[in-house]
Design an enzyme around this catalytic site. Sequence first.
Site, short mmCIF file in Angstrom:
data_model
loop_
_atom_site.label_atom_id
_atom_site.label_comp_id
_atom_site.label_asym_id
_atom_site.label_seq_id
_atom_site.Cartn_x
_atom_site.Cartn_y
_atom_site.Cartn_z
N ARG A 152 -63.90 75.48 -4.93
CA ARG A 152 -65.05 76.34 -3.68
C ARG A 152 -63.45 76.20 -2.50
O ARG A 152 -62.88 75.84 -2.62
CB ARG A 152 -65.74 75.42 -3.26
N GLU A 153 -64.20 77.93 -1.87
CA GLU A 153 -63.10 78.40 -0.94
C GLU A 153 -63.70 76.65 0.04
O GLU A 153 -64.29 76.66 0.14
CB GLU A 153 -63.68 79.08 -0.75
N LYS A 222 -69.51 79.35 -16.56
CA LYS A 222 -69.07 78.81 -14.84
C LYS A 222 -70.16 80.24 -14.22
O LYS A 222 -70.81 79.33 -13.58
CB LYS A 222 -67.82 80.33 -15.13
N CYS A 278 -68.66 85.09 -4.23
CA CYS A 278 -69.25 84.48 -5.80
C CYS A 278 -70.65 84.82 -5.78
O CYS A 278 -71.13 84.79 -7.11
CB CYS A 278 -68.26 82.93 -5.83
N LYS A 339 -68.69 80.10 5.12
CA LYS A 339 -68.91 78.74 5.42
C LYS A 339 -67.49 78.12 5.79
O LYS A 339 -66.79 78.98 6.48
CB LYS A 339 -69.13 78.06 3.87
C1 UGA Z 1 -68.70 78.38 -5.53
C2 UGA Z 1 -68.88 77.53 -6.55
O1 UGA Z 1 -69.44 76.69 -5.81
C3 UGA Z 1 -67.75 76.71 -7.18
O2 UGA Z 1 -68.09 75.75 -7.42
C4 UGA Z 1 -66.85 78.54 -7.50
O3 UGA Z 1 -65.57 78.44 -8.13
C5 UGA Z 1 -66.69 79.78 -6.96
O4 UGA Z 1 -68.63 79.65 -6.35
C6 UGA Z 1 -66.55 80.47 -7.16
O5 UGA Z 1 -67.47 80.99 -8.24
O6 UGA Z 1 -65.06 81.30 -7.22
P1 UGA Z 1 -67.74 79.29 -2.85
O7 UGA Z 1 -68.21 80.55 -3.77
O8 UGA Z 1 -66.23 78.68 -2.75
O9 UGA Z 1 -67.77 78.34 -3.88
O10 UGA Z 1 -68.74 78.55 -1.37
P2 UGA Z 1 -69.57 77.06 -1.95
O11 UGA Z 1 -68.94 76.10 -1.31
O12 UGA Z 1 -70.59 77.04 -3.06
O13 UGA Z 1 -71.13 77.83 -1.10
C7 UGA Z 1 -71.35 79.22 -0.75
C8 UGA Z 1 -72.43 79.19 -0.10
O14 UGA Z 1 -73.88 78.79 -0.16
C9 UGA Z 1 -71.66 79.46 1.44
O15 UGA Z 1 -72.09 80.72 2.56
C10 UGA Z 1 -73.28 78.02 2.17
O16 UGA Z 1 -72.90 78.16 3.67
C11 UGA Z 1 -73.83 78.47 1.18
N1 UGA Z 1 -74.44 76.98 0.95
C12 UGA Z 1 -73.84 75.52 0.78
C13 UGA Z 1 -75.29 76.36 1.85
O17 UGA Z 1 -76.23 77.29 2.69
N2 UGA Z 1 -76.92 75.43 1.00
C14 UGA Z 1 -75.41 74.45 0.81
O18 UGA Z 1 -76.76 73.14 0.64
C15 UGA Z 1 -74.57 74.79 0.20
#
Ligand code: UGA
Length: 452
Positions: A152-153, A222, A278, A339
């Site tokens: 995750r970023e 994935k 993503c 995020k």
């Molecule tokens: C996501 C996946 O979590 C990683 O496992 C994956 O490797 C990556 O995509 C990818 O495909 O490269 P990422 O996009 O970096 O990672 O960020 P996340 O932490 O997953 O958050 C994604 C979004 O969901 C953010 O906008 C965050 O604010 C939102 N979010 C997250 C929510 O609105 N509620 C939550 O409970 C969790």
Amino acid sequence: MPTITVLGTGYVGLTTAALFSAAGMHTYVVDPNDSRLASVRQGKSFFYEVGLDPVIAQAVQTGMLIPTNSYRESVPHSDFIISAVGTPDNPDGSSNLQYVYAAAREAAAHMQPHAIYVQKSTVPVGTGNHIAKLFAEAGVHNAYVSNPEFLREGTALLDSLWFDRIVVGGNDAAALERVVDVHHIVEKARGAIAQAAGINPPTTLPAGSYISTSLESAEMIKVVSNAFLALKISFANSVGILADTTGADITQVLAAVGADRRIGTAFLQAGRGYGGGCFPKDVSGLIAAGLHQGVQLTIMEAAQEVNEAMPGYVVAKLQNALGGTLGGKRVAVLGLAFKAGTSDCRRSPAITIANMLAARGAHVSAYDPQANDEARGLLHANVQVQKQYDDALTDADAAIIATDWPAFTSQAPAEFAKHMAGTVFVDAMNCFEPASVQAVGLQYIGIGRKAA
Ligand code: UGA
């Protein structure tokens, strides 16, 4: 020690290259973009990621990490070619694989016969088989392994070093083992790498399993993982909207629901919806791939629809609290990145919210601790980007927490109130206690949380 080439200096490519080189493997990182390469040469990534720059700086200095724009200079010397090039989406939501295929074709012209081609980019099922055909057309028969990335970023180093699982998929068992061995090298060095990065290992160690599968399964794992996480978020938001009408507090509801180990609390936080490079792309890519195969993934269409409606839902709540109109109102938008922990603004719901407010006539003042520069090109002309969060808040009629940066969540609510002219406080990330906000005279508006 094997020599590695990583194709692409994006979030996944650069993190992978930095970690592999820090673990003691000579690693070329290839990108056609000279300014990105120049930045790596100076020991910096072009995006913000905790701990990454010190690792890059050290690896470049010791000569273990070699930035280049040349396949000829890198690929022939490498035992593993790791593709981590971009996969943007087409206007219809499907994945655009032009860079994935172009990288494979170009690598095919330079690979040693023993080299393994490893796919880290997120690609639809069938891509690996298509690349095998491209290799055959080019007269090469290198092993191809799908090795999807789950980092995750914002927590990229931690996720990569202390992983839940590493998946390798393909038809050549020996090649799968060799890819696993490379990851073992990084795993053994992870304590030292974390120290160099200035990050702490997690207190609870994850399972850290290695999973070998068929090529098609690895490709699907994935995309399906991301789709399920997106589904959880949209589920949380759907019931959050219901909670808004019932008087329940969705954070209490979902904490207790998630306490059931079969469900879990992760990715069950209601708020302004998911964004980034993503989830939106992977969900639309899965829907498109399904339709291509004659399978309609109605459940993912619903998740997408809910997510796309969330910024509008947040803006409507804000507008109601301001008496039904946004025209001429001063609104502070705190947070622009998709995020916390990243400068990435791609498909950021925070940007959508700021732009919606500006389009409806509000005077929007926005601030992000890391994403101001990246956000500028994506924002409505009437959104003013501020250098300090208190500048954004000055004389605001309303403030909205659009990204849950610690710089905001660690503030006492009085800190916001003292700069504002009005009292409307929208917590679009549900990260404050309503009572503590109301105690300083602000009107608390969350998602699925009725103010007392
Ligand atoms: C996501 C996946 O979590 C990683 O496992 C994956 O490797 C990556 O995509 C990818 O495909 O490269 P990422 O996009 O970096 O990672 O960020 P996340 O932490 O997953 O958050 C994604 C979004 O969901 C953010 O906008 C965050 O604010 C939102 N979010 C997250 C929510 O609105 N509620 C939550 O409970 C969790």
